[in-house]
Scaffold this active site. Structure first.
Site, short mmCIF file in Angstrom:
data_model
loop_
_atom_site.label_atom_id
_atom_site.label_comp_id
_atom_site.label_asym_id
_atom_site.label_seq_id
_atom_site.Cartn_x
_atom_site.Cartn_y
_atom_site.Cartn_z
N ALA A 1 15.85 -10.79 6.17
CA ALA A 1 14.74 -11.54 6.78
C ALA A 1 13.10 -10.85 6.46
O ALA A 1 12.34 -11.16 6.37
CB ALA A 1 14.69 -12.19 8.05
N SER B 1 14.16 -5.35 8.46
CA SER B 1 14.96 -4.06 8.08
C SER B 1 15.38 -3.65 9.03
O SER B 1 16.02 -3.02 9.66
CB SER B 1 13.63 -3.48 8.43
OG SER B 1 13.31 -2.18 7.30
N THR C 1 0.81 -1.49 0.11
CA THR C 1 -0.01 -0.08 -0.36
C THR C 1 0.95 1.59 -0.37
O THR C 1 0.77 2.01 0.02
CB THR C 1 -0.62 0.02 1.63
OG1 THR C 1 -0.38 -0.83 2.49
CG2 THR C 1 -2.20 -0.94 0.91
N ASP D 1 9.95 1.76 6.57
CA ASP D 1 11.31 0.95 7.54
C ASP D 1 11.23 1.92 8.94
O ASP D 1 11.43 2.09 9.59
CB ASP D 1 11.98 -0.25 6.92
CG ASP D 1 11.42 -0.77 5.54
OD1 ASP D 1 10.05 -1.30 6.20
OD2 ASP D 1 11.86 -1.28 5.04
#
Ligand code: ADP
Ligand code: MG
Length: 378
Positions: free
Chosen positions: A120, A123, A34, A169
């Site tokens: 993974a 972040s 989004t 992030d």
């Protein structure tokens, strides 16, 4: 983590660090793909972080030893060169972005260590950027705005590292708060802290699968979203409500319609999830997470066999309110909302069931929502 960091600093410099920085990794609870549609995301900062212990220097040199990589590197703030030298590029890029934005920086030396598993989807790179930003802030003895640092972290990813990433992030790593998630409007960058429902916790479930060569898939999704927005004659899919979409979706070609439906409904789910959190409604939040997974799996088509299996096993556990894949897709982590008293038994049931089903050993992390990047007591 902090004690280990201080010991590493003492061993290296035979002195105590004067400043300690902690910058968390993050998990997105809901709101996937989004961000680049100007929409909503709902991440939280987790109890896994990048840490830096440091002391100021009198010159313009930055020297960092990474415990994780067992390597030291340094650079001169008056002459920052891009050398593709690995992890230090994040520190150089952030320094460059801060200087370009007019911040005055001075040198420091220190030790860096983290327990955010790299690559993974939690972040670690954004955490590293925010740690570097806060390190310079603490050395300067000033107070810098978290959202501005987040934007410079994104500049680092985009313009120094060449990674075409959004703002989520860095925003959450900079601005997170204990026991809260952060509802972010990716258009205005307005952000609102919302409390995690009491009695529940978030469990991150790493499938131990990693994606490669999915840039083409991402670019295709972005192009499909742009095409859908153009057909609706709006700036971004954020501007299309579910009702608008249902009324007019026939104008879209079938696959574009499917992709757009994910984004439009995901925005609505993310708004509803923030409201459910404010109301302490854990059951509704869990259902929204389940619906988000179906949308990503069937409409956006960014899940994988491993992610679907992890989510299915999680959802089947008693005391699990909901679960979904999280992150860009195709591999990496899923996330579950679990009764806090059942977290350990949830982990003890899900890990072996996933391993039996896939032959892969997963990593499960019971997460607390923590504060964003800042200096902590030395
Ligand atoms: P993610 O952000 O999903 O964890 P990325 O590939 O974007 O994965 O970022 C991981 C990179 O961040 C690592 O390859 C490394 O360059 C840098 N990094 C993260 N944590 C550390 C650390 N503790 N020490 C040095 N570099 C780190
Ligand atoms: Mg990253």
């Amino acid at each position: 983590m902090k004690d280990q960091l201080i010991s590493a600093f003492q061993a290296r410099y035979d002195a105590d660090p004067t400043i300690i920085i902690r910058a968390p990794g993050r998990v997105n609870i809901i709101g996937e793909h989004t961000d680049y549609n100007d929409g909503f995301v709902l991440p939280m900062a987790i109890n896994r972080a990048v840490w830096i212990a440091l002391r100021p220097r009198k010159d313009a040199t930055v020297t960092i030893y990474s415990v994780n990589y067992d390597s030291e590197d340094s650079f001169d703030l008056n002459n920052i060169e891009h050398t593709d030298a690995g992890w230090i590029e994040y520190a150089k890029g952030m320094s460059w972005a801060l200087l370009e934005a007019g911040y005055s920086l001075s040198g420091w030396e220190g030790v860096l260590a983290g327990d955010v598993p790299g690559g993974a989807g939690l972040s670690s790179s954004a955490a590293l950027e925010m740690a570097i930003g806060r390190a310079f802030e603490a050395v300067a003895g000033e107070t810098w705005d978290g959202t501005k640092l987040a934007l410079l972290g994104q500049t680092t990813e985009n313009d120094w590292m060449g990674a075409n990433t959004g703002i989520m992030d860095q925003m959450i790593s900079a601005n997170g708060q204990q026991d809260h998630a952060l509802f972010i409007d990716c258009r205005s960058l307005d952000a609102e802290l919302v409390p995690l429902p009491a009695g529940s916790c978030i469990v991150v479930m790493d499938t131990s699968t990693r994606h490669s060569h999915v840039d083409g898939e991402y670019n295709e999704r972005r192009a499909q979203c742009e095409a859908a927005a153009a057909a609706f004659e709006v700036k971004a899919l954020r501007d299309v409500s579910v009702a608008d979409f249902n009324a007019k979706s026939a104008i879209l070609e079938a696959l574009t319609r499917q992709r757009a439906r994910h984004v439009v409904t995901e925005n609505e789910r993310t708004l509803a999830a923030a409201n459910a959190m404010k109301a302490g409604d854990v059951a509704t939040l869990g259902k929204l997470m389940n619906a988000s997974h179906v949308s990503m799996r069937d409409d956006f088509e960014i899940s994988s066999t491993a992610l679907d299996k992890m989510v299915e096993i999680a959802q089947a556990q008693p005391n699990c309110y909901g679960a979904r894949m999280t992150g860009g897709g195709f591999a990496g982590c899923a996330v579950a909302l679990v009764d806090v008293d059942a977290a350990e038994s949830f982990v003890a049931a899900v890990a072996p069931a996933y391993e039996a089903a896939t032959g892969l050993t997963p990593a499960l992390y019971v997460c607390d929502a923590t504060d964003g990047a800042r200096a902590v007591d030395a």
